[in-house]
Design a protein around this motif. Structure first.
Motif, PDB file in Angstrom:
ATOM      1  N   THR A 160      -1.676   2.596  -7.370  1.00  0.00           N
ATOM      2  CA  THR A 160      -1.954   3.001  -5.988  1.00  0.00           C
ATOM      3  C   THR A 160      -3.318   3.651  -5.927  1.00  0.00           C
ATOM      4  OG1 THR A 160       0.397   3.482  -5.668  1.00  0.00           O
ATOM      5  CG2 THR A 160      -1.124   4.259  -3.971  1.00  0.00           C
ATOM      6  N   SER A 191       0.552  -1.562   2.135  1.00  0.00           N
ATOM      7  CA  SER A 191      -0.810  -1.576   2.658  1.00  0.00           C
ATOM      8  C   SER A 191      -0.799  -0.804   3.974  1.00  0.00           C
ATOM      9  CB  SER A 191      -1.260  -3.034   2.870  1.00  0.00           C
ATOM     10  OG  SER A 191      -2.531  -3.104   3.482  1.00  0.00           O
ATOM     11  N   GLU A 237      -4.366  -4.785   7.712  1.00  0.00           N
ATOM     12  CA  GLU A 237      -3.510  -4.469   6.564  1.00  0.00           C
ATOM     13  C   GLU A 237      -3.058  -5.741   5.847  1.00  0.00           C
ATOM     14  OE1 GLU A 237      -1.429  -0.362   8.294  1.00  0.00           O
ATOM     15  OE2 GLU A 237      -0.613  -2.332   8.827  1.00  0.00           O
ATOM     16  N   SER A 258       0.191  -1.427  -5.094  1.00  0.00           N
ATOM     17  CA  SER A 258       0.448  -2.822  -5.434  1.00  0.00           C
ATOM     18  C   SER A 258       0.682  -2.970  -6.922  1.00  0.00           C
ATOM     19  CB  SER A 258      -0.752  -3.693  -5.012  1.00  0.00           C
ATOM     20  OG  SER A 258      -1.890  -3.369  -5.817  1.00  0.00           O
ATOM     21  N   ASP A 304       1.121  -4.959  11.860  1.00  0.00           N
ATOM     22  CA  ASP A 304      -0.213  -5.090  11.274  1.00  0.00           C
ATOM     23  C   ASP A 304      -1.274  -4.451  12.169  1.00  0.00           C
ATOM     24  OD1 ASP A 304      -2.150  -5.943   9.481  1.00  0.00           O
ATOM     25  OD2 ASP A 304      -2.406  -7.884  10.489  1.00  0.00           O
ATOM     26  N   ALA A 357      -5.930  -7.351   3.862  1.00  0.00           N
ATOM     27  CA  ALA A 357      -6.183  -6.621   2.613  1.00  0.00           C
ATOM     28  C   ALA A 357      -5.203  -7.065   1.528  1.00  0.00           C
ATOM     29  CB  ALA A 357      -6.077  -5.123   2.851  1.00  0.00           C
ATOM     30  N   VAL A 358      -3.934  -7.217   1.880  1.00  0.00           N
ATOM     31  CA  VAL A 358      -2.924  -7.671   0.913  1.00  0.00           C
ATOM     32  C   VAL A 358      -3.276  -9.053   0.388  1.00  0.00           C
ATOM     33  CG1 VAL A 358      -0.503  -8.299   0.594  1.00  0.00           C
ATOM     34  CG2 VAL A 358      -1.096  -6.282   1.942  1.00  0.00           C
ATOM     35  N   THR A 414       3.481  -5.432  -1.602  1.00  0.00           N
ATOM     36  CA  THR A 414       2.376  -4.485  -1.518  1.00  0.00           C
ATOM     37  C   THR A 414       2.532  -3.557  -0.319  1.00  0.00           C
ATOM     38  OG1 THR A 414       0.888  -6.036  -2.599  1.00  0.00           O
ATOM     39  CG2 THR A 414      -0.131  -4.269  -1.320  1.00  0.00           C
ATOM     40  N   ILE A 458      -3.168   1.765  -0.559  1.00  0.00           N
ATOM     41  CA  ILE A 458      -2.690   0.462  -1.016  1.00  0.00           C
ATOM     42  C   ILE A 458      -2.023   0.621  -2.377  1.00  0.00           C
ATOM     43  CG2 ILE A 458      -4.973  -0.204  -1.953  1.00  0.00           C
ATOM     44  CD1 ILE A 458      -4.034  -3.142  -0.883  1.00  0.00           C
TER      45      ILE A 458
END
Length: 609
Positions: A424, A381, A350, A412, A399, A353-354, A379, A410
């Protein structure tokens, strides 16, 4: 990187800090103390020096309040944070409360001990909230005690320093209207209403009125400042000189007299003397400032912040800037989604990915010479069961990997000088169960319903909210957040007064930007949300109709995961909307994408269903 990843707050810190607070009750003459999430400026995002609720309880959400009594401690949160609250606070110390269904004043009216003396820091509570608390306490033979200092600050030994973020000028090329014109319009309104002055207490209004932006709080580019605007057209701006470089100082010099924040109370008292009428927004202003006016002999006139509605109704320049920012942001999102699709399930976390998404936003911004200024919020995630936590914030302790056979949500956004974005997407990591596809499609139907909506003048957010829910309702499901919130122009990602929600009675007006984000969340299993930003269009005639109608124009351009759509659940109109949307996504974003593999992915992701 703009987002940090703290470890999960330690529940062990709560009991000792609550104990230290209670030990001060007798000296203060109180039986309880109320700790809001808000700071002295009543903002959603607060500087580290004002994170009192988090420091005391361990809860890190963006909305909440703690009521600390001698033998009980309650943390009130809304539906977005119920799961997060349980994970972050010490259950032996804190009891969960309902910030919406039974907020602190309602809880006090029903459950508080008789004769409760409740202490508050008057700088942290608005006049509207104080009225509610006072009425609730009166019903219990209690009283509200306004303290001259915050007892938490005395026990918070390592409290961070107050922020000194640099102020930048928001040029007219992005603002669309000179600051002098905005000040003149407010002065004219004051004169027409027979008022002497208005206190502007909302930092976002300060930023909008004076065409400046700041860096005092995370993710929202407004400076922590206040102002007094007078009916004669003059203005006084209370901001620390250390925040102003040469350009900002020159810009503001022609608009207002700059004064130190510590001078605000004296100047407010000066303007209030002799019974002068001072306009104050009771929802946005600390009761401490209202009391200054009253004690000086002034008349407090409760009135909505005069910048609030004009700030929400974007002008043509702001709308054009937002549209451009969203196309740029869409290109970054496509680069990210392509990258995610090429990774082996179980190899991406996670947090990774951010970080990758933020890096793509920065890279695209650099290539287009429109830099990423900041993210617009932390964010969200969430993989698998974490997606069911509506405002989940990943930490180094929570995480986890994105595993095959699950959904990844996700949510953001970004801050660019020409606009604020919020998007999103929920995507499949490998093959997911049919039931999850079903609920994804039901959420999509709600998002399309808002996108296609036509409505007459006078329509409110509460009138449209059911459109986003009806497909879910028919399936015996719902979601516990509003369908949409207002969004600023390189300002707050959560901007009022416009909303699409059950309780929103604000009329929707052309130029207002809102999110369109229905969702579905199954605790412990999965979560789904699909979000685009839209803006309200002008009234237009409908062929063969009797009344002109407003509608929504889409701002967000990014593929929706077609692998999760159950075509049989869509109507023909919904099917056509989705295909047309994806065609527009392809046309708008392709010119910004030079990588052939990413472009090929985009073409595939936007094929007709």
């Amino acid at each position: 990187m703009f987002q940090s990843f703290d470890t999960t707050s330690s529940p062990a810190s709560g009991p000792s800090r609550v104990k230290a607070l209670r030990e001060r009750f007798d000296a203060l003459g109180i039986d309880g103390f109320l700790v809001p999430r808000a700071d002295e400026y009543q903002g959603e995002y607060v500087p580290a020096s004002a994170e009192r609720l988090s420091w005391l309880t361990g809860f890190t959400g963006s909305a909440g309040m703690a009521l600390i009594l001698r033998s009980q401690a309650i943390v009130f949160v809304d539906g977005r944070y119920t799961t997060q609250l349980v994970q972050q606070v010490d259950a032996a110390t804190f009891t969960p409360g309902d910030l919406v269904g039974e907020p602190p004043h309602s809880w006090i009216a029903a459950h508080a001990p008789k004769g409760l003396r409740l202490g508050i820091d008057p700088w942290l509570h608005s006049g509207a909230e104080v009225k509610r608390l006072t009425a609730a306490l009166a019903g219990r033979d209690g009283s509200l005690v306004m303290l001259d200092h915050n007892p938490l600050d005395a026990i918070w030994q390592d409290r961070p320093a107050e922020p000194m973020g640099a102020v930048a000028v928001q040029q007219e090329a992005h603002a669309g209207k000179p600051a002098a014109d905005k000040i003149a319009a407010i002065a004219q309104e004051l004169a027409e209403k027979g008022a002497h002055a208005v206190l502007i207490a909302d930092p976002s209004s300060i930023a909008w009125i004076f065409n400046v932006r700041g860096a005092d709080v995370p993710h929202t580019p407004h400076p922590l400042a206040r102002a007094i605007l007078l009916a004669d057209g003059t203005a006084e701006l209370f901001i620390d000189a250390r925040k102003l470089g040469p350009e900002a100082a020159r810009h503001l010099e022609g608009l207002a007299r700059r004064l130190d924040p510590a001078e605000l109370a004296d100047r407010l008292a000066y303007h209030a003397k002799g019974g002068a009428k001072i306009h104050v927004d009771a929802d946005a202003t600390s009761i401490a400032l209202t009391r200054v006016i009253e004690e000086a002999g002034g008349v407090v006139v409760e009135a909505t912040d005069p910048a609030r509605l004009p700030r929400a109704i974007k002008n043509a320049v702001e709308l054009r800037g937002s549209a451009d920012a969203h196309v740029q942001d869409g290109a970054a999102m496509v680069a990210f989604l392509h990258w995610l699709d090429t990774q082996q399930p179980g190899t991406v976390s996670e947090i990774k990915a951010v970080n990758v998404l933020e890096a793509f936003r920065a890279r695209v911004g650099e290539s287009l010479q429109n830099p990423l200024k900041d993210i617009s919020f932390d964010t969200i995630s969430g993989a698998g069961e974490h997606g069911a936590i509506m405002h989940y914030r990943v930490t180094t302790e929570t995480d986890r990997m994105l595993l095959p056979g699950e959904l990844f949500l996700i949510d953001s956004g970004a801050q660019y000088i020409n606009g604020t974005t919020d998007i999103t997407r929920t995507v499949a990591i490998g093959a997911v169960p049919d039931e999850q596809k079903k609920f994804f499609t039901l959420v999509l139907k709600g998002m399309i319903a808002i996108s296609l909506a036509r409505f007459p003048k006078g329509s409110r957010g509460c009138d449209l909210d059911p459109l986003a829910r009806i497909a879910l309702w028919k399936a015996g499901a719902d979601f516990a957040h509003g369908t949409g919130h207002g969004v600023g122009s390189y300002l707050s990602v959560h901007e009022g007064p416009q909303r699409i929600a059950r309780l929103s009675t604000q009329e929707l007006l052309p130029g207002m930007i809102l999110s369109n984000e229905p969702g579905y969340y199954r605790p412990g299993s999965f979560g789904i949300r699909i979000e685009n930003l839209v803006y309200v269009t002008e009234l237009q005639a409908i062929a063969g109709g009797d009344l002109p109608m407003m509608g929504f124009e889409t701002l967000t351009w990014c593929p929706i995961d077609r692998r999760l759509v159950v075509k049989a659940l869509l109507t023909e109109e919904e099917h056509q909307w989705l295909d047309a949307y994806h065609q527009t996504v392809r046309v708008k974003l392709s010119p910004l994408i030079s990588d052939r593999e990413v472009l090929s992915w985009l073409e595939q992701a936007t094929q007709p269903l």
